[in-house]
Design a protein around this motif. Structure first.
Motif, PDB file in Angstrom:
ATOM      1  N   UNK A  46      50.096   9.009  85.343  1.00 27.99           N
ATOM      2  CA  UNK A  46      50.055   7.571  85.075  1.00 27.99           C
ATOM      3  C   UNK A  46      49.368   7.295  83.735  1.00 27.99           C
ATOM      4  N   UNK A  47      48.274   8.013  83.484  1.00 32.48           N
ATOM      5  CA  UNK A  47      47.506   7.801  82.255  1.00 32.48           C
ATOM      6  C   UNK A  47      48.337   8.124  81.017  1.00 32.48           C
ATOM      7  N   UNK A  48      49.099   9.207  81.071  1.00 30.29           N
ATOM      8  CA  UNK A  48      49.926   9.572  79.914  1.00 30.29           C
ATOM      9  C   UNK A  48      51.061   8.575  79.722  1.00 30.29           C
ATOM     10  N   UNK A  49      51.574   8.026  80.815  1.00 32.76           N
ATOM     11  CA  UNK A  49      52.600   6.987  80.703  1.00 32.76           C
ATOM     12  C   UNK A  49      52.034   5.731  80.038  1.00 32.76           C
ATOM     13  N   UNK A  50      50.735   5.497  80.241  1.00 31.45           N
ATOM     14  CA  UNK A  50      50.065   4.352  79.626  1.00 31.45           C
ATOM     15  C   UNK A  50      49.582   4.656  78.211  1.00 31.45           C
ATOM     16  N   UNK A  51      49.711   5.927  77.793  1.00 31.37           N
ATOM     17  CA  UNK A  51      49.291   6.314  76.453  1.00 31.37           C
ATOM     18  C   UNK A  51      47.809   6.566  76.311  1.00 31.37           C
ATOM     19  N   UNK A  52      47.110   6.788  77.443  1.00 31.23           N
ATOM     20  CA  UNK A  52      45.656   7.027  77.392  1.00 31.23           C
ATOM     21  C   UNK A  52      45.295   8.308  78.143  1.00 31.23           C
ATOM     22  N   UNK A  53      46.198   9.280  78.099  1.00 27.39           N
ATOM     23  CA  UNK A  53      46.010  10.499  78.891  1.00 27.39           C
ATOM     24  C   UNK A  53      44.746  11.257  78.570  1.00 27.39           C
ATOM     25  N   UNK A  54      44.521  11.559  77.286  1.00 26.52           N
ATOM     26  CA  UNK A  54      43.357  12.364  76.905  1.00 26.52           C
ATOM     27  C   UNK A  54      42.044  11.658  77.227  1.00 26.52           C
ATOM     28  N   UNK A  55      41.985  10.358  76.953  1.00 24.72           N
ATOM     29  CA  UNK A  55      40.767   9.600  77.240  1.00 24.72           C
ATOM     30  C   UNK A  55      40.521   9.485  78.744  1.00 24.72           C
ATOM     31  N   UNK A  56      41.592   9.416  79.531  1.00 26.76           N
ATOM     32  CA  UNK A  56      41.441   9.334  80.986  1.00 26.76           C
ATOM     33  C   UNK A  56      40.890  10.645  81.543  1.00 26.76           C
ATOM     34  N   UNK A  57      41.356  11.766  81.007  1.00 24.47           N
ATOM     35  CA  UNK A  57      40.805  13.062  81.421  1.00 24.47           C
ATOM     36  C   UNK A  57      39.316  13.113  81.094  1.00 24.47           C
ATOM     37  N   UNK A  58      38.961  12.639  79.914  1.00 18.77           N
ATOM     38  CA  UNK A  58      37.548  12.595  79.520  1.00 18.77           C
ATOM     39  C   UNK A  58      36.771  11.672  80.447  1.00 18.77           C
ATOM     40  N   UNK A  59      37.353  10.523  80.782  1.00 19.38           N
ATOM     41  CA  UNK A  59      36.707   9.580  81.700  1.00 19.38           C
ATOM     42  C   UNK A  59      36.444  10.236  83.052  1.00 19.38           C
ATOM     43  N   UNK A  60      37.423  11.002  83.530  1.00 15.92           N
ATOM     44  CA  UNK A  60      37.290  11.698  84.815  1.00 15.92           C
ATOM     45  C   UNK A  60      36.091  12.639  84.798  1.00 15.92           C
ATOM     46  N   UNK A  61      35.973  13.415  83.729  1.00 19.14           N
ATOM     47  CA  UNK A  61      34.891  14.406  83.666  1.00 19.14           C
ATOM     48  C   UNK A  61      33.537  13.783  83.305  1.00 19.14           C
ATOM     49  N   UNK A  62      33.557  12.579  82.742  1.00 20.14           N
ATOM     50  CA  UNK A  62      32.303  11.852  82.511  1.00 20.14           C
ATOM     51  C   UNK A  62      31.713  11.388  83.841  1.00 20.14           C
ATOM     52  N   UNK A  63      32.575  10.851  84.702  1.00 19.47           N
ATOM     53  CA  UNK A  63      32.119  10.278  85.968  1.00 19.47           C
ATOM     54  C   UNK A  63      31.913  11.338  87.046  1.00 19.47           C
ATOM     55  N   UNK A  64      32.703  12.420  87.008  1.00 18.82           N
ATOM     56  CA  UNK A  64      32.715  13.423  88.079  1.00 18.82           C
ATOM     57  C   UNK A  64      31.337  13.967  88.469  1.00 18.82           C
ATOM     58  N   UNK A  65      30.485  14.410  87.518  1.00 14.87           N
ATOM     59  CA  UNK A  65      29.182  14.970  87.942  1.00 14.87           C
ATOM     60  C   UNK A  65      28.331  13.958  88.712  1.00 14.87           C
ATOM     61  N   UNK A  66      28.326  12.722  88.249  1.00 19.59           N
ATOM     62  CA  UNK A  66      27.550  11.671  88.917  1.00 19.59           C
ATOM     63  C   UNK A  66      28.126  11.369  90.293  1.00 19.59           C
ATOM     64  N   UNK A  67      29.459  11.298  90.386  1.00 19.68           N
ATOM     65  CA  UNK A  67      30.100  11.024  91.672  1.00 19.68           C
ATOM     66  C   UNK A  67      29.886  12.179  92.655  1.00 19.68           C
ATOM     67  N   UNK A  68      29.881  13.401  92.148  1.00 22.27           N
ATOM     68  CA  UNK A  68      29.737  14.579  93.016  1.00 22.27           C
ATOM     69  C   UNK A  68      28.410  14.573  93.765  1.00 22.27           C
ATOM     70  N   UNK A  69      27.360  14.025  93.145  1.00 25.39           N
ATOM     71  CA  UNK A  69      26.045  14.041  93.795  1.00 25.39           C
ATOM     72  C   UNK A  69      25.666  12.700  94.421  1.00 25.39           C
ATOM     73  N   UNK A  70      26.201  11.598  93.884  1.00 22.47           N
ATOM     74  CA  UNK A  70      25.814  10.281  94.421  1.00 22.47           C
ATOM     75  C   UNK A  70      26.742   9.814  95.535  1.00 22.47           C
ATOM     76  N   UNK A  71      27.947  10.399  95.612  1.00 25.80           N
ATOM     77  CA  UNK A  71      28.876  10.045  96.685  1.00 25.80           C
ATOM     78  C   UNK A  71      29.682   8.804  96.359  1.00 25.80           C
ATOM     79  N   UNK A  72      29.988   8.012  97.387  1.00 29.81           N
ATOM     80  CA  UNK A  72      30.766   6.798  97.191  1.00 29.81           C
ATOM     81  C   UNK A  72      31.824   6.628  98.269  1.00 29.81           C
ATOM     82  N   UNK A  73      32.374   5.429  98.349  1.00 24.57           N
ATOM     83  CA  UNK A  73      33.353   5.132  99.397  1.00 24.57           C
ATOM     84  C   UNK A  73      34.660   5.884  99.171  1.00 24.57           C
ATOM     85  N   UNK A  74      35.412   6.036 100.262  1.00 22.48           N
ATOM     86  CA  UNK A  74      36.753   6.624 100.213  1.00 22.48           C
ATOM     87  C   UNK A  74      37.690   5.667 100.941  1.00 22.48           C
TER      88      UNK A  74
END
Length: 208
Positions: free
Chosen positions: A48-76
């Protein structure tokens, strides 16, 4: 389906490695739930991100948030479609906000980082690690460790946002930390019809 796969894998591991007790099995199951559950959503997100033209930044966004989400949790969310929509909004939305919102002058950026940090520290104290009834985190030692790591990762991430010169990436860190913090709040759990697993266990509503 993910629950069944993870439970099956953990049982297989316990049979081959008898030293894995129920507490260790719980931790392994939690990790597998996150890994297996996130991978399909990640690939759909990237398409979806590449279709929107923001693929690389979205991957970066994922890895920016991932460490914090991995330890703090959150709803599913309770459906695959809901999870895909929420995941896309979370990571792609972070990129789009970061591209189109300007946080200037630098003193304003510092003030915003301060507000996000204080909000995050308070929410971490109250709710992190924010588990669910499907994958509760019950050991006090594990909860304390994840909470401390949440404090550390949030602080380091927001500090980096003030050092990084690229304003889009800096914004992605700030907004990413804010978005992830919101996912652990009681308000977010209420509107997504989630419940904190450890609270249910302590109240006797959840029996393992």
């Amino acid at each position: 389906m993910v629950d069944k796969i993870c439970n099956w894998l953990v049982k297989k591991m316990q049979k081959s490695m008898p030293d894995i007790d129920e507490e260790k099995a719980e931790i392994i199951n939690y990790g597998l739930q996150n890994l297996i559950g996130e991978l399909p959503k990640f690939f759909i997100l990237i398409i979806i991100a590449y279709l929107l033209g923001i693929g690389n930044l979205t991957i970066l966004s994922f890895f920016i948030i991932l460490p914090y989400r991995a330890v703090s949790g959150g709803f599913h969310l309770h459906t695959h479609l809901g999870c895909i929509i929420c995941t896309t909004c979370m990571y792609c939305g972070n990129v789009l906000l970061s591209q189109y919102i300007t946080i200037e002058p630098f003193t304003l950026r510092i003030a915003l980082v301060g507000v996000v940090w204080l909000f995050g520290m308070f929410m971490i104290k109250l709710y992190a690690p924010a588990d669910t009834e499907n994958v509760p985190i019950l050991r006090k030692k594990d909860r304390k460790k994840k909470q401390i790591l949440s404090y550390i990762i949030l602080t380091i991430s927001l500090s980096l946002s003030l050092i990084i010169k690229d304003h889009i990436i800096s914004n992605m860190i700030i907004f990413g930390m804010l978005i992830q913090t919101i996912t652990i709040t009681r308000f977010a759990y209420k509107i997504t019809k989630n419940k904190y697993g450890y609270e249910l266990y302590e109240s006797g509503e959840l029996v393992l």
